[in-house]
Design an enzyme around this catalytic site. Structure first.
Site, PDB file in Angstrom:
ATOM      1  N   GLY A 155       0.920   9.225   9.235  1.00  0.00           N
ATOM      2  CA  GLY A 155       0.982   7.792   9.448  1.00  0.00           C
ATOM      3  C   GLY A 155       0.653   7.047   8.166  1.00  0.00           C
ATOM      4  N   CYS A 156       1.026   5.782   8.115  1.00  0.00           N
ATOM      5  CA  CYS A 156       0.830   5.002   6.891  1.00  0.00           C
ATOM      6  C   CYS A 156      -0.652   4.755   6.620  1.00  0.00           C
ATOM      7  CB  CYS A 156       1.620   3.702   6.946  1.00  0.00           C
ATOM      8  SG  CYS A 156       1.413   2.739   8.463  1.00  0.00           S
ATOM      9  N   TYR A 157      -1.399   4.304   7.635  1.00  0.00           N
ATOM     10  CA  TYR A 157      -2.840   4.094   7.428  1.00  0.00           C
ATOM     11  C   TYR A 157      -3.540   5.393   7.054  1.00  0.00           C
ATOM     12  CZ  TYR A 157      -2.856  -0.690   9.463  1.00  0.00           C
ATOM     13  OH  TYR A 157      -2.672  -2.015   9.728  1.00  0.00           O
ATOM     14  N   THR A 159      -2.407   7.962   5.527  1.00  0.00           N
ATOM     15  CA  THR A 159      -2.089   8.321   4.145  1.00  0.00           C
ATOM     16  C   THR A 159      -2.949   7.534   3.176  1.00  0.00           C
ATOM     17  OG1 THR A 159       0.195   8.876   4.713  1.00  0.00           O
ATOM     18  CG2 THR A 159      -0.261   8.371   2.395  1.00  0.00           C
ATOM     19  N   ALA A 160      -2.987   6.202   3.373  1.00  0.00           N
ATOM     20  CA  ALA A 160      -3.751   5.348   2.461  1.00  0.00           C
ATOM     21  C   ALA A 160      -5.232   5.702   2.460  1.00  0.00           C
ATOM     22  CB  ALA A 160      -3.564   3.883   2.842  1.00  0.00           C
TER      23      ALA A 160
END
Lengths: 345, 345, 345, 345
Positions: A155-157, A159-160
């Site tokens: 997921g994007c969150y 990953t960050a």
């Protein structure tokens, strides 16, 4: 060009699908032979998305969603930029047909089926595929990804937030809470469709948290911390919606292990200088969304706050690139032996 | 209308000054008799700010900055919407002349002159005024403000973060860090002038933290927590710049005292229902900037996260209203015996 | 307070309805006794719109839409902030009951029923009410409005474009085309609901024209030019959607009559200096949306371009104020003999 | 890679310079050997602009501005992304040294030195270079550009407005005014520096015209219309500033020649289907900035308004691409015999 690999994209009309098409327009080893979109079925790529018009796509049109595997052309790899339930059904089908799968949905990220049920509202019907799925946080699991046939793209969150936790993993006291205060542009907070809450008049000149009590990326982050460190960290994850389009910035607050100081953090940050897509920025205020937009980089920095005993870690990515399509192509490159940065740099 | 009080505004051309002019256009007990602006000196209010044209201001023009107190008309109260050093010099002058002062700069907020030197870069030359200055967080210090002759109007971030800390003060374990992750629109992060870092192309479609290591509002928050609780809390304060204009949202992470549960937090939140400008919202995701913009409200809520042991408190204000001009008028009303919400509701 | 007039708002949950509620919170002669909203029925004003919480509305809740006139309380005036077909049905009902009506929809603007059918897709079933309806462009029809029982409040684009055409009406050659290039924020281009085309990701960082071939405001403008001048002007009207929220700016290109020069235009502009809500700005570039937002002003200016023989007229309004609720209150004030600017300044 | 051409960029730190660097990172025939920036002198490309980090630029750093031609390396071509006076001085120097020049400033666009003086405030001291300069509107002057040594790259507004005028040139009555109502994002309306008028708080949620009476692009458009048609058209040009970053949309109103109808316009539009960067869109409302952003396309369409006798032409470009760097690279490709779309598609 007979040695190009043949690639398909299911759900190619969404944000991530478009981004994949944009990347593959320049990828020298990939031929996109199949792209589905229920909305754009029958239209050429350029009709649907004028900014994607490109030599490579002159003869490619969107197909409707396949009814069975026999509706799909021969492919080497397929990207599933589809809803969770669609991915859940189709990933095993493609695997059976010998097609490598990179799934961008949440269907194969959580190893615990009961967590999947709790956070996605779906029974997990594919335990074998789930077991074999490799979590595609590229920097942390490079070797496993090389030999994977099913990659669960993060997921994007997660990953960050997780990339710098991986970098600093030996320095953090994971018995104490990990507080992740994350902020995303609208392209990361929802799909292309205009849903309740993503209309112009509710997003513009506004800011708020959302899904603070229960977001499906919280258990994904906790699971990955556990994978990386063997510890069950308590993760407090608060996502917010920015009045802008592109990018995720995560301000993560952690407690250092006893005896650890700023120099240790600096050393850890510098130790990953070899990574093509991680950039250590020394000053947390220099981690800006504009430096990572339209790129596959994750910029990060830390501030060791002596007074409060808290370490602030700030990280930023483009949610459609490193947080979705870019990392997916990075993973494809690994799976097929291409240079890792091909088509994403 | 002979019984209107006579009010002046130094620095009336800035964001807060304009907001004060906007509020006083409707305040039934106030006559603005003096407004200074080096930029607009000689111009009428309406020439400088067409949206402020109003019956009350038909004969009011901006004056230049006064050279001495004798340049100023007779006044009952003066607002200093001026730089710190200007406020430092002029507040005592007005006090000597019997004019009540509401200072919107940082000149009289920090009681410790060495902290003032560290964070503002100025020697504090007015220890007596500093000692007598009342910190103008209205809800927490109402009685003292009523009899004050010098009010130090709080900073915008401290207002947003500290109001809910005041509400929940008996429930929080202040021996543990207070983590304040705050986000502000551009009108809160700088003045009206276009400075480096506030140009359109650097703010638009961007997000970042700033002054993370050292922001003058951090000691102000710590001092107020100490005033309210007697404890020296360790405050980690990280301000961020939102790509929008108006409002501050603070996501504050605290640790509850042992034995305290969600019901205690709910009870504390409800106990301030009598407050005209505090609104408890039950759900942190319902605290949105759009609900407080152009108002004097502070909306707040909490999420008691059992899993991590952390309590998330979200609060939102309009930085130019409750975070500056609105609270200043609230304080003026108290100082002169007017209804507290006159002109701000 | 027995002498307050009793006012109702149908469709009070939409953009214009909210703006009316905001204005009446401060109007000294109006008591809002009835506010309908199918979405918010049963909720208090403050629950639905936290920023509208006000003493005056403490006991007011939204009603559902009435089934018959007997569901409605006794009122002196009602605002119809409703879809065209709803207004068409309800205006005559209220008129029959002796309630003055200010209709903010398009139902009673076009005097020609065939044009109504063409542009609104509805048969006009109320010819008598239509005949008696007074077009509410306040400055141009003040006397008629005073004695009207049904006012058709003008559209936002027609208000912005037509007011300066009224000012300069004797100087323009209406045998030549009137070219209106208009730009609106999203609150003027659609309702509060998120419709196709008003999602964040399609409006943000984008600009385009819409309904260029056929917009219902084109015949409204042409009709009003005819009313004001007796001439059938050919109107080219091109609306565009701005990536922002509030305001309409119209760049209108006209041809002057033979022998007319810039001095004539300046004289005409100055001749309306008595108007409380028209502001002549001398320089077209000084007509900015930010000067009129949240106000009831129409700012305007012209540039007499000798080289091309074209006169550029730029005008700006807040679409929710002068373009809807503000002008509606101005009209109410006239209809009930209150000062014209009461509650809107 | 010995057969790459050697290219330099003066003023490489500005918006257009950055865009050139971005494009050349992927251009297979170009090696950037020189990039100047007074602000970033001494820094590597990646230090100054993290998003430009790329294999090709690993060893390239910004130089300071050269004092004389001997400070510059051997080059085949140079781009002058510099202020007008700097271009005026340096273009002849490079030409003398045998370096082909693409000037992105306004120094060599206006053939009439008195117009240059009037609109740019500078004496034109290089009449010979001016005479030999080829106006770089690629589609209209392809053959001349191929053999040019100095190309005057067109302004962004003139590119957007003039390309469709070129397409429809035989159908328009140029004895009547050409009315160009143009709207630009901030990156087209000013440089990278934060100037008065481009601060966040003055651009955001605002819209206005600027330089309506006198903009240097008006005579450039008039001159090009004259070049294309032999007629002296009266051009009314009104630029506006959009609250966004990237793109120019021009709504141009023209009068058709007698006897010309919509079919003629459609035929003309279709006759340029061979052009790689012109896209006819059939419906003016389908010409959107988002379809051209980050591309070198010019999208255009017309609406033949029978009622008013006016033809509306809408065109859109990315001001930094087709309006500056993209068209400049297109021109470079022509000058060196590369495929015209190399590195810009």
């Amino acid at each position: 060009m007979t040695n190009l690999i043949r690639v398909g994209i299911l759900g190619a009309g969404g944000f991530t699908g478009q981004e994949l098409l944009r990347l593959f327009a320049r990828h020298r080893q990939v031929d996109v032979v199949y792209a589905t979109s229920s909305e754009y079925a029958g239209k050429s790529i350029a009709e649907a998305f004028p900014s994607l018009l490109n030599e490579k796509y002159k003869r490619l049109s969107f197909s409707g969603h396949p009814k069975s595997i026999s509706d799909t052309p021969q492919m080497d790899a397929v990207f599933l930029a589809t809803p969770d339930d669609v991915s859940l059904k189709w990933a095993p089908e493609f695997l059976k047909a010998g097609v490598k799968v990179i799934d961008i949905s949440g269907a194969f990220r959580l190893k615990d089926p009961s967590a999947f049920l709790e956070f996605y509202g779906l029974e997990h019907t594919e335990p074998r595929a789930l077991e074999n799925a490799v979590y595609g946080l590229t920097e942390a699991h490079r070797e496993k990804i090389k030999s994977a046939s099913l990659v669960a793209n993060p997921g994007c969150y997660p990953t960050a937030a997780t990339l710098p936790l991986w970098v600093y993993r030996d320095l953090i006291d994971f018995t104490k809470p990990i507080i992740i205060d994350a902020k995303s542009g609208t392209s990361g907070a929802g799909g292309r469709k205009e849903k309740d809450g993503l209309g112009y008049s509710t997003v513009y000149e506004n800011f708020r948290s959302y899904k603070s009590a229960k977001h499906q990326h919280a258990p994904e982050i906790a699971q990955e911390v556990n994978t990386l460190t063997g510890q069950n960290a308590a993760v407090r994850f608060t996502p917010h919606l920015l009045p802008m389009y592109r990018g995720i910035l995560s301000s993560t607050y952690v407690f250092p292990k006893a005896g650890i100081n700023n120099a240790d953090f600096v050393k850890a940050a510098r130790s990953v200088a070899y990574e093509p897509f991680l950039r250590y920025r020394e000053n947390v205020d220099a981690v800006e969304l504009k430096h990572v937009q339209h790129t596959n980089y994750c910029d990060f920095a830390h501030y060791f706050d002596e007074k409060s005993g808290v370490v602030l870690i700030v990280s930023a990515i483009d949610n459609l690139m490193k947080g979705a399509a870019g990392q997916a192509v990075q993973n494809l490159n690994l799976m097929f032996g291409f240079p890792e940065n091909m088509g994403v740099m």
